[in-house]
Design a protein around this motif. Structure first.
Motif, short mmCIF file in Angstrom:
data_model
loop_
_atom_site.label_atom_id
_atom_site.label_comp_id
_atom_site.label_asym_id
_atom_site.label_seq_id
_atom_site.Cartn_x
_atom_site.Cartn_y
_atom_site.Cartn_z
N MET A 289 38.09 46.68 34.96
CA MET A 289 39.46 46.33 34.31
C MET A 289 39.68 44.92 34.88
O MET A 289 40.59 44.09 34.36
CB MET A 289 40.53 47.28 35.06
CG MET A 289 40.36 48.61 34.21
SD MET A 289 41.54 49.81 35.14
CE MET A 289 43.07 48.94 34.78
N LEU A 290 39.05 44.54 36.01
CA LEU A 290 39.80 43.11 36.71
C LEU A 290 39.04 42.16 36.30
O LEU A 290 37.59 42.05 36.21
CB LEU A 290 39.59 43.25 38.24
CG LEU A 290 40.19 42.24 39.00
CD1 LEU A 290 41.64 41.89 38.58
CD2 LEU A 290 39.46 42.16 40.49
N TYR A 291 39.65 40.87 35.98
CA TYR A 291 39.17 39.44 36.02
C TYR A 291 39.82 38.69 37.16
O TYR A 291 41.03 38.79 37.09
CB TYR A 291 39.40 38.98 34.44
CG TYR A 291 38.64 39.87 33.51
CD1 TYR A 291 37.35 39.79 33.17
CD2 TYR A 291 39.10 40.91 32.86
CE1 TYR A 291 36.56 40.53 32.27
CE2 TYR A 291 38.67 41.96 31.98
CZ TYR A 291 37.25 41.62 31.62
OH TYR A 291 36.55 42.45 30.92
N VAL A 292 39.13 37.46 37.30
CA VAL A 292 39.59 36.56 38.19
C VAL A 292 39.72 35.19 37.73
O VAL A 292 38.80 34.75 37.29
CB VAL A 292 39.10 36.76 39.62
CG1 VAL A 292 39.43 35.52 40.62
CG2 VAL A 292 39.27 38.19 40.15
N THR A 293 40.68 34.36 37.68
CA THR A 293 40.81 33.08 37.27
C THR A 293 41.13 32.10 38.58
O THR A 293 41.93 32.26 39.45
CB THR A 293 41.63 32.82 36.45
OG1 THR A 293 41.46 31.63 35.98
CG2 THR A 293 43.30 33.09 36.65
N GLY A 294 40.23 31.04 38.75
CA GLY A 294 40.51 30.13 39.94
C GLY A 294 39.81 28.76 39.50
O GLY A 294 38.78 28.89 38.74
N GLY A 295 39.76 27.82 40.22
CA GLY A 295 39.31 26.43 40.34
C GLY A 295 38.04 26.28 40.75
O GLY A 295 37.46 25.30 40.84
N VAL A 296 37.29 27.48 41.45
CA VAL A 296 36.18 27.38 42.10
C VAL A 296 35.10 28.53 41.51
O VAL A 296 35.36 29.38 41.03
CB VAL A 296 36.00 27.55 43.83
CG1 VAL A 296 36.90 26.44 44.33
CG2 VAL A 296 36.53 28.97 44.01
N PRO A 297 33.93 27.89 41.47
CA PRO A 297 32.68 29.00 40.64
C PRO A 297 32.57 30.04 41.36
O PRO A 297 32.72 30.21 42.91
CB PRO A 297 31.67 28.18 40.33
CG PRO A 297 31.57 27.12 41.88
CD PRO A 297 33.08 26.86 41.78
N LEU A 388 36.03 34.87 36.29
CA LEU A 388 34.92 35.79 37.06
C LEU A 388 35.30 37.13 36.97
O LEU A 388 36.64 37.66 36.55
CB LEU A 388 34.84 35.17 38.36
CG LEU A 388 34.95 33.61 38.55
CD1 LEU A 388 34.79 33.46 40.26
CD2 LEU A 388 33.78 32.98 37.86
N ARG A 389 34.34 37.87 37.18
CA ARG A 389 34.70 39.48 37.35
C ARG A 389 33.99 40.20 38.40
O ARG A 389 32.91 39.66 38.80
CB ARG A 389 34.41 40.30 36.04
CG ARG A 389 32.99 40.31 35.67
CD ARG A 389 33.01 41.01 34.16
NE ARG A 389 33.86 42.35 34.30
CZ ARG A 389 34.00 43.26 33.21
NH1 ARG A 389 33.49 42.85 32.20
NH2 ARG A 389 35.12 44.27 33.40
N PRO A 390 34.49 41.05 39.21
CA PRO A 390 33.61 41.83 40.17
C PRO A 390 32.51 42.19 39.73
O PRO A 390 32.05 42.67 38.64
CB PRO A 390 34.80 43.01 40.40
CG PRO A 390 36.04 42.38 39.92
CD PRO A 390 35.63 41.72 38.79
N ALA A 391 31.49 42.00 40.96
CA ALA A 391 30.19 42.68 40.75
C ALA A 391 29.80 42.95 42.06
O ALA A 391 29.66 41.89 42.79
CB ALA A 391 29.31 41.68 40.07
#
Length: 418
Positions: A289-297, A388-391
């Motif tokens: 369910m989770l997605y992450v947004t931010g300025g670093v890869p 990004l997303r958790p892995a």
């Protein structure tokens, strides 16, 4: 970086780290001109440049503060091994504020007279409390929080995309890829203060542009159980949730949502995620369910600078888990070193000279993501964000969904704000 993060404690209170010896150079004073014709200021001697680090090593943000410090130390070690800057070795003067604003203020008062610059000041609230003092003292400060309220100050430098821009880019992605349409309701859960309010500002703009209706709930930084917030969002039948809080709260929010049948996409700011969450019972829900947004890869990316960082960090700290703090600490160190080099070329290592050196960095690129522009303190150094997303099983516990992107709404938002 960011407002708060939950996790285990680290050691070291009021610690001074000396990362190299002397070069043997003579003829310099703490405030004047040395024999080589280079103007100096506080924190600069004949053989050393002292750099302050005021961070969280024992409080809720320690899971980011500790690796950030270690990454800065690693970078400084490498610079010193190559000869240092301007014939001088860099020395870090470190203080732990435990994420307490008053402790940060006290640490600043102690460290400020000793250093040429602050390589890190962790926390948006801590930065807000010290803005006037930093400007008064003319002390270049790399802040570890990307609130837009830190922009527009000559000596203070945000290091990545501000929270509001990240959320505009992230919500745009959410709308385009998760089947959201005009008239849908989405949840917005955020903390009060510079971090959460700035993120919420971006969400509100993006939601209005997409025709989405917001169901807004706030969460105190100390809250750990998100059941009340999730219950309210479930009753409203939201189609997605956007979140700006702490990692522990992320695990609770996603876990409770999944357990109660609210299985909708959750977009969190990067400040709300650490890979340790994948060791909690919420792991299956986070991965779905989770997605992450931010300025670093993602640390799992193929960018050459990121791959080198992961390799070097693992060699130096083999027992430590990598997270975004490692990227922040490395970038902070690299930007400050380039600013010092520019100041050295201008023969001015005074505080004013270091600030001027920082403002010459219009296209900073160390192969670690977006090209950053530090020439204008009133502007975010980047306007692009990753999704990004958790892995599990990859560096940093995240994989890339969308590379750095700036959507057209960002320019509209900035024009309206100005």
């Amino acid at each position: 970086m960011n407002r708060t993060h939950l996790g285990t404690a680290a050691v070291a209170v009021s610690l001074v780290l000396t990362l190299a010896g002397c070069s043997g150079k003579t003829g310099s004073s703490a405030d004047g001109t040395n024999a080589g014709g280079v103007k100096t200021g506080p924190g600069v001697t004949a053989d050393a440049i002292r750099v302050g680090i005021i961070t969280d090593l024992t409080g809720p943000a320690a899971p980011l503060g500790k690796p950030s410090l270690q990454a800065t130390q690693l970078y400084v070690d490498q610079v010193n091994a190559a000869g240092g800057v301007c014939g001088r070795k860099l020395k870090l003067v470190v203080r732990d504020h435990g994420f307490d604003v008053q402790k940060a203020v006290a640490a600043y008062a102690e460290v400020q007279p000793q250093v040429a610059a602050l390589g890190s000041l962790l926390g948006s609230a801590q930065t807000a409390a010290l803005l006037d003092s930093i400007e008064r003292d003319g002390l270049v400060t790399m802040v570890g929080g990307n609130a837009a309220s830190s922009l527009g100050h000559q000596h203070i430098q945000v290091m990545s995309t501000t929270y509001d821009l990240d959320m505009i880019n992230g919500v745009d992605w959410l709308v385009r890829t998760q089947g959201l349409k005009s008239g849908d309701e989405i949840g917005l859960v955020h903390q009060p203060g510079e971090y959460g309010e700035n993120a919420a500002e971006g969400v509100r703009f993006a939601a209005k542009k997409a025709g989405l209706d917001l169901v807004v709930r706030t969460v105190k930084p100390t809250e750990t159980d998100m059941t009340a917030q999730v219950t309210a969002l479930g009753a409203a039948k939201v189609k997605a949730i956007v979140f700006a809080g702490t990692p522990g709260q992320t695990a609770s929010l996603v876990g409770v949502a999944a357990a109660t049948g609210l299985k909708v996409p959750v977009l969190a700011h990067a400040a709300a995620y650490v890979p340790q969450l994948l060791a909690t019972p919420a792991k299956p829900a986070l991965e779905k369910m989770l997605y992450v947004t931010g300025g670093v890869p993602a640390l799992s990316s193929d960018l050459p600078g990121v791959k080198k960082l992961v390799k070097d960090y693992r060699a130096k700290y083999p027992k430590e888990e990598l997270n975004v703090g490692v990227q922040v600490g490395t970038t902070n160190g690299a930007v400050l070193v380039e600013a010092l080099k520019a100041a050295c070329e201008a023969k001015d290592l005074s505080r004013a000279g270091i600030t001027a050196g920082l403002r010459t960095l219009k296209r900073f690129d160390k192969g670690m993501g977006s090209v950053l522009d530090f020439s204008d303190p009133a502007k975010s150094p980047s306007r692009k964000s990753y999704v990004l997303r958790p892995a599990a099983g990859v560096p940093g516990g995240l994989k890339t969904v969308q590379d750095a992107t700036e959507v057209p709404a960002v320019a509209e938002y900035l024009a309206a704000r100005d």
